[in-house]
Design an enzyme around this catalytic site. Sequence first.
Site, short mmCIF file in Angstrom:
data_model
loop_
_atom_site.label_atom_id
_atom_site.label_comp_id
_atom_site.label_asym_id
_atom_site.label_seq_id
_atom_site.Cartn_x
_atom_site.Cartn_y
_atom_site.Cartn_z
N ARG A 1 -13.05 1.10 17.90
CA ARG A 1 -12.35 2.29 18.37
C ARG A 1 -10.88 2.03 18.59
NH1 ARG A 1 -12.54 7.89 18.63
NH2 ARG A 1 -11.24 8.59 20.35
N GLU A 2 -10.54 0.89 19.14
CA GLU A 2 -9.16 0.58 19.50
C GLU A 2 -8.27 0.35 18.29
OE1 GLU A 2 -7.58 0.63 22.27
OE2 GLU A 2 -9.08 0.61 23.86
#
Length: 626
Positions: free
Chosen positions: A478-479
């Site tokens: 996600r990051e």
Amino acid sequence: MASLACADNSDSVFEEALHAARNDDWNGLAQAQKRLSDDHPLQAYLEFHRLRAALPDLSPQRVVEYGERYPDSPLPDDIRQHALVAYAKESRWRDVLKVYDRAPRGTELRCYYLRAQWENGDKGVLPQVRELWLSGSSRPSSCDPLFEAARDQGVIGEQEIWERLLLAFDQGATGLMSYLADMQSGADATAGEWLGRLHRDPERLRELPEGIGDERREQLLSAALRRLAYTDTVRARELFEQESANLGLKDPALRERAAERIAWYSTIRGIEENRQWLDGWLANNGSADTLDQRARRSVIEQRWDELPDWVARLPAAARDDSRWQYWLGRAAEENGDDEAARAHWGRAAGQRNFYGFLAAERLGQAPVFSNASPATDDSAPTQPGLARVALLREIDEPQLAWDEWNWMLWHSSEGQRRKLAQHALQQGWYDLVVQASIQARAWNVLAWRFPAAHRDLFVNAARRHDLDPWLSMAVARRESAFYPHARSPVGAQGLMQLMPGTARKVARDAGQTPPDARQVMDPDINVALGTRYLAELLERFNGNRVLALAAYNAGPHRVDDWLAEEEDAVPADVWIESIPFYETREYVQAVLTYRVLFQGLHGNREQLVLLRPDERGTPYSLAMMD
């Protein structure tokens, strides 16, 4: 494809040459190039820097020839941009048009190009200049001469200045408002001054002087009410209901704009004093976004009896989405209709996302992955850029490799993109395979979208902290989408996007030397620190992943206040939907979903759990909504 045979013996020589070229050390470059073959796959990079250093004296023909020599590379676009800026700053307008035959992307470059056309006698560019002018944010200085020419020619006049003032008002660009107000004269100057006053104190809308003119007066009143909706939503509603028409705000479109903003803030802030007006207004008005927030408000307040009516007003695509099907199921359950609840959850459970997985858990079913085969033929991709990507990654030039990769994707067919995705997966280029899956729109090829990137690294780091490796891997996905050199606009770095201050603190707490900026980009260091930080947050919040993930995104100091005593508690699913920051709300949902996908794809597919029983039973608070 260019041969990689020379790579083993020439990597260090090329690094030496590239370092010299970047630092304008032409003697060092010449010495290094003597040890490189003329057909080295990365020669274009060295020539690029020679051309870059020769600007602005460089002939535009050299720029054109460079592009013809390396047509399968992103570098010709880069040197054209450098040349355009260099020529423009020297007022070499004809040379600008020799290196570009159409307006480039980017406002600064586009303004230079349009000015070159203007300086060469093309008066037809001024309508495009007007489009650039009409922005609520500041424009680059390269646009200023064009704006002056457009004003001289009457293409930008009082009306365009006023329109831009209104755009700047809505964006809160007070500096730009002051700049534009100085350009005004007559009645518009008075209107501009009042627009600034109303931004500072919107309640002064009742003090508007005579002589402004009905059109400007109505625009000022609408703008003030929109501003007041943000600063004092109750007062904005009162003035809109009780005084706005008498003050002169009668235009239906301007009234609707003001009411929409009042409705928006009344909804997201849950203002009970405005509820009767809000629901009455939304009966016949309201954007899809505002209606969505009103339905969400019913979830937050657990008003299950009214939720179906609000969902029914949403567009069909939204109603059918797993999110609202899940909440309709919850409403049906709370209203005593278990059959309807299961029907809604059944429709939601067919979708691969947070609420689809949550619905599956409600039904006691396994999550639906909808995993598709890569379905590519056995032939390997043949783009010459692949050799350059491989070499650039070997010599630790990830940004250059990233640029090459994206250029290939943008200039490839869908079938070629799929081949590139599979090739990247086989090479272990995890960040590139994720990017290729997006460009190929291969949403169901989960092997590409969720590869087991740096698996050993995550497993070993997680083992040291008794942490689920799939969770930390989901955070990284996600990051940074597994790009080790990712850097956010606020300065977060690396796979798990650590802020430099956080990385230093975590390292010091572990008794380690704080990493410098380059070391934070090292996957070994970054994952070790990021995993330790995630473990610290989990310990702080008693192992609750929902709270720890919210803290990882929004900061632990915010989440400390988001807990409650038992009597104030709301269910976990309601609490997640209630998180006021859209980014954090989406983040928590995405990471929990990704964790299930990673475990199901690469680990034990039995007993996949989105929310654990202890996480469902935690007393969550709606104090954050204040």
